[in-house]
Design a protein around this motif. Sequence first.
Motif, PDB file in Angstrom:
ATOM      1  N   TRP A 102     -74.853 -16.854  44.683  1.00 22.22           N
ATOM      2  CA  TRP A 102     -75.507 -16.314  45.886  1.00 22.22           C
ATOM      3  C   TRP A 102     -74.751 -16.738  47.135  1.00 22.22           C
ATOM      4  N   ASN A 103     -74.128 -17.908  47.097  1.00 24.62           N
ATOM      5  CA  ASN A 103     -73.357 -18.397  48.244  1.00 24.62           C
ATOM      6  C   ASN A 103     -72.198 -17.471  48.609  1.00 24.62           C
ATOM      7  N   THR A 104     -71.787 -16.630  47.680  1.00 25.46           N
ATOM      8  CA  THR A 104     -70.723 -15.659  47.946  1.00 25.46           C
ATOM      9  C   THR A 104     -71.093 -14.768  49.128  1.00 25.46           C
ATOM     10  N   PHE A 105     -72.389 -14.550  49.311  1.00 33.62           N
ATOM     11  CA  PHE A 105     -72.883 -13.701  50.396  1.00 33.62           C
ATOM     12  C   PHE A 105     -73.601 -14.509  51.474  1.00 33.62           C
ATOM     13  N   GLY A 106     -73.345 -15.798  51.492  1.00 36.07           N
ATOM     14  CA  GLY A 106     -73.951 -16.629  52.521  1.00 36.07           C
ATOM     15  C   GLY A 106     -75.450 -16.751  52.411  1.00 36.07           C
ATOM     16  N   ARG A 107     -75.985 -16.548  51.195  1.00 35.42           N
ATOM     17  CA  ARG A 107     -77.422 -16.678  50.925  1.00 35.42           C
ATOM     18  C   ARG A 107     -78.262 -15.721  51.772  1.00 35.42           C
ATOM     19  N   GLN A 108     -77.672 -14.632  52.204  1.00 32.22           N
ATOM     20  CA  GLN A 108     -78.448 -13.624  52.924  1.00 32.22           C
ATOM     21  C   GLN A 108     -79.190 -12.743  51.919  1.00 32.22           C
ATOM     22  N   ARG A 109     -80.041 -11.888  52.435  1.00 35.16           N
ATOM     23  CA  ARG A 109     -80.725 -10.953  51.548  1.00 35.16           C
ATOM     24  C   ARG A 109     -79.704  -9.935  51.062  1.00 35.16           C
ATOM     25  N   VAL A 110     -79.623  -9.764  49.755  1.00 35.49           N
ATOM     26  CA  VAL A 110     -78.567  -8.946  49.166  1.00 35.49           C
ATOM     27  C   VAL A 110     -79.164  -7.728  48.481  1.00 35.49           C
ATOM     28  N   ASP A 111     -78.530  -6.571  48.677  1.00 37.61           N
ATOM     29  CA  ASP A 111     -78.905  -5.380  47.922  1.00 37.61           C
ATOM     30  C   ASP A 111     -77.737  -4.953  47.049  1.00 37.61           C
ATOM     31  N   VAL A 112     -77.959  -3.979  46.190  1.00 36.42           N
ATOM     32  CA  VAL A 112     -76.929  -3.605  45.218  1.00 36.42           C
ATOM     33  C   VAL A 112     -75.703  -2.989  45.893  1.00 36.42           C
ATOM     34  N   LYS A 113     -75.897  -2.333  47.025  1.00 33.72           N
ATOM     35  CA  LYS A 113     -74.766  -1.724  47.734  1.00 33.72           C
ATOM     36  C   LYS A 113     -73.813  -2.808  48.248  1.00 33.72           C
ATOM     37  N   LEU A 114     -74.343  -3.911  48.707  1.00 36.54           N
ATOM     38  CA  LEU A 114     -73.509  -5.009  49.205  1.00 36.54           C
ATOM     39  C   LEU A 114     -72.644  -5.576  48.076  1.00 36.54           C
ATOM     40  N   ILE A 115     -73.247  -5.755  46.910  1.00 35.46           N
ATOM     41  CA  ILE A 115     -72.483  -6.257  45.765  1.00 35.46           C
ATOM     42  C   ILE A 115     -71.431  -5.242  45.340  1.00 35.46           C
ATOM     43  N   TYR A 116     -71.809  -3.992  45.310  1.00 36.79           N
ATOM     44  CA  TYR A 116     -70.870  -2.932  44.909  1.00 36.79           C
ATOM     45  C   TYR A 116     -69.654  -2.895  45.835  1.00 36.79           C
ATOM     46  N   ASP A 117     -69.896  -2.927  47.133  1.00 37.66           N
ATOM     47  CA  ASP A 117     -68.790  -2.896  48.096  1.00 37.66           C
ATOM     48  C   ASP A 117     -67.871  -4.093  47.910  1.00 37.66           C
ATOM     49  N   PHE A 118     -68.468  -5.256  47.647  1.00 34.93           N
ATOM     50  CA  PHE A 118     -67.675  -6.467  47.436  1.00 34.93           C
ATOM     51  C   PHE A 118     -66.789  -6.325  46.199  1.00 34.93           C
TER      52      PHE A 118
END
Length: 268
Positions: A102-118
């Motif tokens: 989760w720290n990969t995204f700075g522990r922010q609220r994450v949705d599937v689009k954010l993971i996909y883009d990453f």
Amino acid sequence: MYFHHCCKAKFIGALNEKLTVAQKKYIASTPFWWFAMLKQSLKISRNVLSQLCSKWVERRGGFDVGGKVVEFSLLDVCLGLGLRVVGEKIDLNEEVLESETWNTFGRQRVDVKLIYDFLMKFDDDVGDVELFCKLYVVLGISEFLLASKKSYVFPVIFKVVDDMENIGKYNWGTLVYEYLVFSLCSASLALQNEPSRFEFYVVGCAYLLDVFIDPRASVMSVEKDDGAQQSNMYDRMKARPRMRFKSVATKTPYSVYGKKKLKSMQIG
């Protein structure tokens, strides 16, 4: 009146077209090896959703078909997706204090689009295969199995994939089943109590409902690389004829999944 499902394979299907050999090998070692076989074009009938929600008999855990209740059980999830129905339970509402993934995204609220883009920008040549696959599994679980209206990821899923060596010890089948059943109960209740409502949403793995009605819709009747046929719901149900429903809705009481439990399981 429109019924919408949240279960999709758009992002996971797109990623499947760019997986490296090393990534495929890593994913194949997990309980979610079949994620790599999902296609972007996966479709689920909205007519099936509307019929099943109106026919849901929550006290019996099944659907009223011609006056008889056809059970939708945990076994259907087990055979349909090959997921364990024993093991440690996962609390979707667990407060996560620390997660390396989760720290990969700075522990922010994450949705599937954010993971996909990453992951689409991920440098496969120098990037960590394990990190890619952890996030890939989180994406597949959140987009397909525990799909929600706003496509948010439950933080506890990040915590679970931190330890990929033990990801198979969890009771994934029960988690997927209960999350979908909660949605069926919620939609069924709304149909009864809100007759003027225009839109309804079914969260969770609605794909299982499509296969439950018409086994020919299954994408799970496949062979692994070693040529071994996978045991799944399609094999068990292919001799059963396709179900057909009458249009009259069955009104059922709301008793198993109370409002407090439904609210606690929602996300977004």
